[in-house]
Design a protein around this motif. Structure first.
Motif, PDB file in Angstrom:
ATOM      1  N   UNK A 317       8.789   5.576  20.603  1.00  0.00           N
ATOM      2  CA  UNK A 317       9.538   4.375  20.972  1.00  0.00           C
ATOM      3  C   UNK A 317       8.745   3.110  20.720  1.00  0.00           C
ATOM      4  N   UNK A 318       7.463   3.113  21.086  1.00  0.00           N
ATOM      5  CA  UNK A 318       6.610   1.939  20.857  1.00  0.00           C
ATOM      6  C   UNK A 318       6.509   1.651  19.361  1.00  0.00           C
ATOM      7  N   UNK A 319       6.326   2.727  18.579  1.00  0.00           N
ATOM      8  CA  UNK A 319       6.200   2.551  17.130  1.00  0.00           C
ATOM      9  C   UNK A 319       7.473   1.962  16.527  1.00  0.00           C
ATOM     10  N   UNK A 334       7.309   7.049   6.155  1.00  0.00           N
ATOM     11  CA  UNK A 334       6.941   7.279   4.764  1.00  0.00           C
ATOM     12  C   UNK A 334       5.428   7.187   4.573  1.00  0.00           C
ATOM     13  N   UNK A 335       4.918   8.011   3.665  1.00  0.00           N
ATOM     14  CA  UNK A 335       3.468   8.145   3.486  1.00  0.00           C
ATOM     15  C   UNK A 335       2.806   6.834   3.054  1.00  0.00           C
ATOM     16  N   UNK A 336       3.536   5.960   2.366  1.00  0.00           N
ATOM     17  CA  UNK A 336       2.912   4.733   1.850  1.00  0.00           C
ATOM     18  C   UNK A 336       2.393   3.833   2.973  1.00  0.00           C
ATOM     19  N   UNK A 337       2.979   3.970   4.185  1.00  0.00           N
ATOM     20  CA  UNK A 337       2.525   3.129   5.288  1.00  0.00           C
ATOM     21  C   UNK A 337       1.256   3.656   5.949  1.00  0.00           C
ATOM     22  N   UNK A 338       0.816   4.841   5.570  1.00  0.00           N
ATOM     23  CA  UNK A 338      -0.441   5.377   6.101  1.00  0.00           C
ATOM     24  C   UNK A 338      -1.642   4.645   5.523  1.00  0.00           C
ATOM     25  N   UNK A 339      -1.481   4.066   4.333  1.00  0.00           N
ATOM     26  CA  UNK A 339      -2.588   3.339   3.688  1.00  0.00           C
ATOM     27  C   UNK A 339      -2.164   1.927   3.289  1.00  0.00           C
ATOM     28  N   UNK A 340      -1.238   1.381   4.044  1.00  0.00           N
ATOM     29  CA  UNK A 340      -0.701   0.048   3.725  1.00  0.00           C
ATOM     30  C   UNK A 340      -1.764  -1.022   3.941  1.00  0.00           C
ATOM     31  N   UNK A 346       0.040   0.416   9.456  1.00  0.00           N
ATOM     32  CA  UNK A 346      -0.723   1.671   9.483  1.00  0.00           C
ATOM     33  C   UNK A 346      -0.746   2.247  10.895  1.00  0.00           C
ATOM     34  N   UNK A 347      -1.007   1.384  11.869  1.00  0.00           N
ATOM     35  CA  UNK A 347      -1.054   1.834  13.274  1.00  0.00           C
ATOM     36  C   UNK A 347       0.312   2.331  13.715  1.00  0.00           C
ATOM     37  N   UNK A 348       1.364   1.574  13.417  1.00  0.00           N
ATOM     38  CA  UNK A 348       2.714   1.979  13.819  1.00  0.00           C
ATOM     39  C   UNK A 348       3.125   3.287  13.145  1.00  0.00           C
ATOM     40  N   UNK A 349       2.757   3.449  11.884  1.00  0.00           N
ATOM     41  CA  UNK A 349       3.063   4.689  11.160  1.00  0.00           C
ATOM     42  C   UNK A 349       2.422   5.883  11.855  1.00  0.00           C
ATOM     43  N   UNK A 350       1.133   5.767  12.156  1.00  0.00           N
ATOM     44  CA  UNK A 350       0.432   6.889  12.782  1.00  0.00           C
ATOM     45  C   UNK A 350       0.874   7.100  14.232  1.00  0.00           C
ATOM     46  N   UNK A 351       1.258   6.033  14.909  1.00  0.00           N
ATOM     47  CA  UNK A 351       1.764   6.175  16.273  1.00  0.00           C
ATOM     48  C   UNK A 351       3.080   6.949  16.272  1.00  0.00           C
ATOM     49  N   UNK A 352       3.931   6.648  15.295  1.00  0.00           N
ATOM     50  CA  UNK A 352       5.191   7.386  15.155  1.00  0.00           C
ATOM     51  C   UNK A 352       4.923   8.855  14.851  1.00  0.00           C
ATOM     52  N   UNK A 353       4.004   9.127  13.949  1.00  0.00           N
ATOM     53  CA  UNK A 353       3.631  10.506  13.622  1.00  0.00           C
ATOM     54  C   UNK A 353       3.003  11.204  14.826  1.00  0.00           C
ATOM     55  N   UNK A 354       2.249  10.445  15.594  1.00  0.00           N
ATOM     56  CA  UNK A 354       1.618  10.996  16.792  1.00  0.00           C
ATOM     57  C   UNK A 354       2.674  11.483  17.779  1.00  0.00           C
ATOM     58  N   UNK A 355       3.740  10.688  17.963  1.00  0.00           N
ATOM     59  CA  UNK A 355       4.825  11.113  18.840  1.00  0.00           C
ATOM     60  C   UNK A 355       5.483  12.385  18.355  1.00  0.00           C
ATOM     61  N   UNK A 356       5.705  12.485  17.030  1.00  0.00           N
ATOM     62  CA  UNK A 356       6.282  13.705  16.456  1.00  0.00           C
ATOM     63  C   UNK A 356       5.366  14.894  16.701  1.00  0.00           C
ATOM     64  N   UNK A 357       4.053  14.683  16.555  1.00  0.00           N
ATOM     65  CA  UNK A 357       3.080  15.753  16.793  1.00  0.00           C
ATOM     66  C   UNK A 357       3.131  16.232  18.239  1.00  0.00           C
ATOM     67  N   UNK A 358       3.219  15.289  19.186  1.00  0.00           N
ATOM     68  CA  UNK A 358       3.281  15.671  20.600  1.00  0.00           C
ATOM     69  C   UNK A 358       4.528  16.492  20.878  1.00  0.00           C
ATOM     70  N   UNK A 359       5.649  16.097  20.278  1.00  0.00           N
ATOM     71  CA  UNK A 359       6.891  16.850  20.459  1.00  0.00           C
ATOM     72  C   UNK A 359       6.734  18.301  20.013  1.00  0.00           C
TER      73      UNK A 359
END
Length: 655
Positions: A317-319, A334-340, A346-359
């Protein structure tokens, strides 16, 4: 604790007139502020009212104990209101409670983990003493009221009494406050009357209190587990006859429970000489033992799973909210935001992925603690692995195509892992020299292998087969009419909230939309209607039927589900399905069908897979879309409230 030291005559109010609990609380907060116990009135009032939303502060026998922690409190204290007319709408542990005596406890933030729990436990314990409430209600002066607040503990001070039998007990409720202490007091009092020495360990919000020592346990003739969650360190009672019951039962029949523990126990906590091994009790001999075990296991699993869902949802949600101003909500993964070049992206991308990982760990945690509740530590590994299968982690790690079994798989595999581990712990007998092999090698090896074969041959194939059937069903429905197809897609989407059937329906619906065959209106609505409806139900139930119909942990989950529903994360509603699937799943399906059909009939059209609120402006005939959302969510909310209320009333009449 001496309660009289926590208040003074100016904080005691008699014949208070109020029409609601909010009015009572405001009067007491004002009194605390006037007597200079508060730096500021409003912050503490807000803290108390927020606490009211968490779980009931009404108790039994006319008592309510609202409380709050705040930096605005200068000194720990409580104010008392004795009402002129009892309040019937104060949510209470005892549904029939009519509140007439209110203790408002004010605690500084830095004393939150000690003082308020001590006051709560003392009041809860005193409530169980004969004549205590009657004495407080009968006082004519504030000084007399103060003198009656503290009573002598005659049962514990009677050191000359000789007992022929000793029963030890553990009490633990979901919140670890009121019922934990009230059940303990009821058992001790009943034991005194029966001539049985009853010693109780409380496993409450403050941890383990009055811990039973090995020497006391060794001399005990039986043990009572009066718990709504899995008791901690159950292995200490190996070899003892036991009774397992809900924490509220001692309040009604404490004597009968003590007698049953001594003469007709549910079973024996199995003997094991290894200090490292976990123990489990044998299956209940009583009526409904298997069902009680399973229900308690599911409740334990849910209690550990809810924080995982909350954490995952908050991260995502924060992301997504952070990405909204930049219009990147749907591209953030999308992967391009991991190295934007923009570090924020970059932070928001990984935060979103982090939430998916926790799920991904939601089901492993749930299944692990379902198994733990049934078999203690020896069930954790197999349960965790079963949950990993249910979440589809094996597909990810093995690099294969497949649809995970979701919450139903986690439920079945968690229970299976627990029962298999418990059976092995009971039946495998080794010599003392080889005892350590049982919990460290044999049980994990056999239980994990059993979980693998169960998932490989039953769980995955069954739910995979369901997806094939569903896919064929949806495809065959093309051309049969908008409402029919909308109903099929909505029902499949709402069935398992992000599970395999939901994903199968999504794949087909998105394909139809991509080919401009059929829009995604029903699909996107069915994603958000169940979590919003269930979350809404936990908020409005007390206004609709005059009381709470959801347990405290589900109310917390409901707030999360409501928030996640608006950002199109349906998994926040899964705890409701796990707690009572036979009620929740049909209501979710019907609500999704009603809401989606309403929107489609009125002309709402959504071609893009954007179910979250930021996608709503892209809908044609948005008013019809929102009306369908309101209709579907309202149906789910009110249906849950009325059905659960009827079930509660039925249980009360039966009792």
């Amino acid at each position: 604790m001496q309660l009289r030291q926590m208040t003074d005559p100016n904080l005691i109010l008699f014949d208070v007139e109020a029409e609601s609990k909010e009015q009572v609380i405001k009067q007491l907060v004002s009194k605390l502020a006037k007597e200079d116990y508060l730096e500021s009135e409003q912050p503490f009032l807000e803290a108390v009212l927020q606490r009211e939303e968490v779980s009931p502060t009404g108790m039994e026998r006319g008592l309510a104990i609202p409380h709050g922690k705040s930096t605005a409190v200068k000194k720990a204290a409580f104010a008392v209101a004795r009402l002129k007319t009892p309040l019937e709408d104060w949510e209470s542990i005892d549904p029939t409670n009519k509140v007439q005596l209110v203790f408002l406890i004010a605690i500084p933030t830095n004393e939150g983990g000690s003082t308020h729990l001590e006051v709560l436990s003392t009041l809860s314990t005193n409530l169980m003493r004969d004549g205590y409430m009657e004495g407080l209600m009968a006082t004519n002066s504030k000084e007399e009221f103060l003198s009656r607040l503290d009573i002598e503990e005659k049962v514990k001070s009677n050191s000359d009494k000789k007992y022929d039998k000793t029963v030890v007990a553990i009490t633990a409720c979901a919140t670890g406050i009121a019922h934990t202490y009230m059940a303990a007091e009821a058992l001790e009092k009943a034991g005194h009357e029966l001539g049985v020495n009853v010693l109780v360990e409380k496993q409450g919000a403050n941890g383990i209190e009055d811990e039973l020592t090995p020497s006391v346990i060794e001399k005990a003739d039986a043990v009572i587990f009066a718990t709504d969650i899995a008791p901690k360190q159950k292995e200490r009672f190996a070899g003892k006859s036991y009774v397992q019951t809900r924490v509220a039962e001692p309040l009604r029949q404490a004597k009968e429970m003590i007698q049953k523990a001594l003469s007709n126990p549910d079973g024996v906590v199995e003997e094991n000489d290894s200090e490292e091994a976990s123990q489990s009790s044998s299956s209940s001999n009583g009526s409904g033992g298997f069902l009680k075990d399973a229900v308690q296991a599911v409740m334990t699993g849910i209690s550990y799973m809810i924080p995982v869902i909350v954490a995952a949802g908050l991260m995502m949600g924060i992301a997504k909210l952070g990405a909204m101003p930049f219009g990147l909500v749907n591209e953030l993964h999308e992967a391009k935001y991991a190295t934007h070049s923009n570090e924020l992206f970059v932070i928001l991308h990984h935060l979103d992925k982090f939430g998916v990982l926790i799920f991904k760990f939601m089901y492993p945690i749930f299944a692990a603690f379902v198994a733990y509740s049934l078999a203690d530590r020896v069930g954790l590994v197999a349960g965790f692995i079963g949950g990993a299968f249910a979440g589809g982690l094996h597909h990810t790690f093995w690099g294969i195509e497949g649809i995970p079994s979701g919450f139903l798989g986690a439920l079945i595999l968690g229970l299976a892992a627990g029962y298999i581990s418990r059976f092995l712990n009971q039946k495998i007998q080794l010599s003392k020299n080889f005892q350590a092999m049982k919990p460290m090698f044999l049980i994990p090896a056999i239980s994990v292998l059993s979980t693998f074969f169960l998932n490989f041959y039953v769980i995955d194939p069954v739910f995979g087969g369901l997806n094939v059937v569903l896919r064929n069903w949806i495809e065959s429905a093309q051309g049969t009419g908008d409402v029919v197809l909308a109903s099929i897609i909505a029902s499949a989407t709402a069935f398992d909230l992000g599970g395999p059937i939901n994903k199968a329906a999504g794949a087909i619906a998105i394909g139809l939309a991509a080919d401009q065959v059929y829009p995604l209106t029903a699909r996107v609505l069915a994603i958000v209607i169940p979590p919003i409806g269930l979350g809404l139900a936990t908020v409005i139930d007390k206004y609709v039927v005059g009381r709470r119909v959801f347990e405290a942990d589900l109310r917390v989950a409901g707030n999360t589900a409501l928030l996640l529903g608006f950002i199109a994360i349906s998994e926040g509603a899964i705890p409701f399905m796990l707690r009572n699937p036979l009620i929740t799943i049909p209501i979710n399906i019907i609500g999704a069908i009603v809401g989606a059909s309403t929107a489609v009939l009125l002309g709402a059209v959504q071609w893009l897979p954007l179910p979250a609120f930021w996608g709503w402006p892209l809908v044609d005939n948005l008013w019809a879309y929102l009306l369908g959302l309101v209709v579907g969510a309202s149906f789910i909310a009110f249906a849950n409230i009325f059905i659960r209320f009827a079930m509660i009333k039925k249980r009360e009449l039966a009792a």
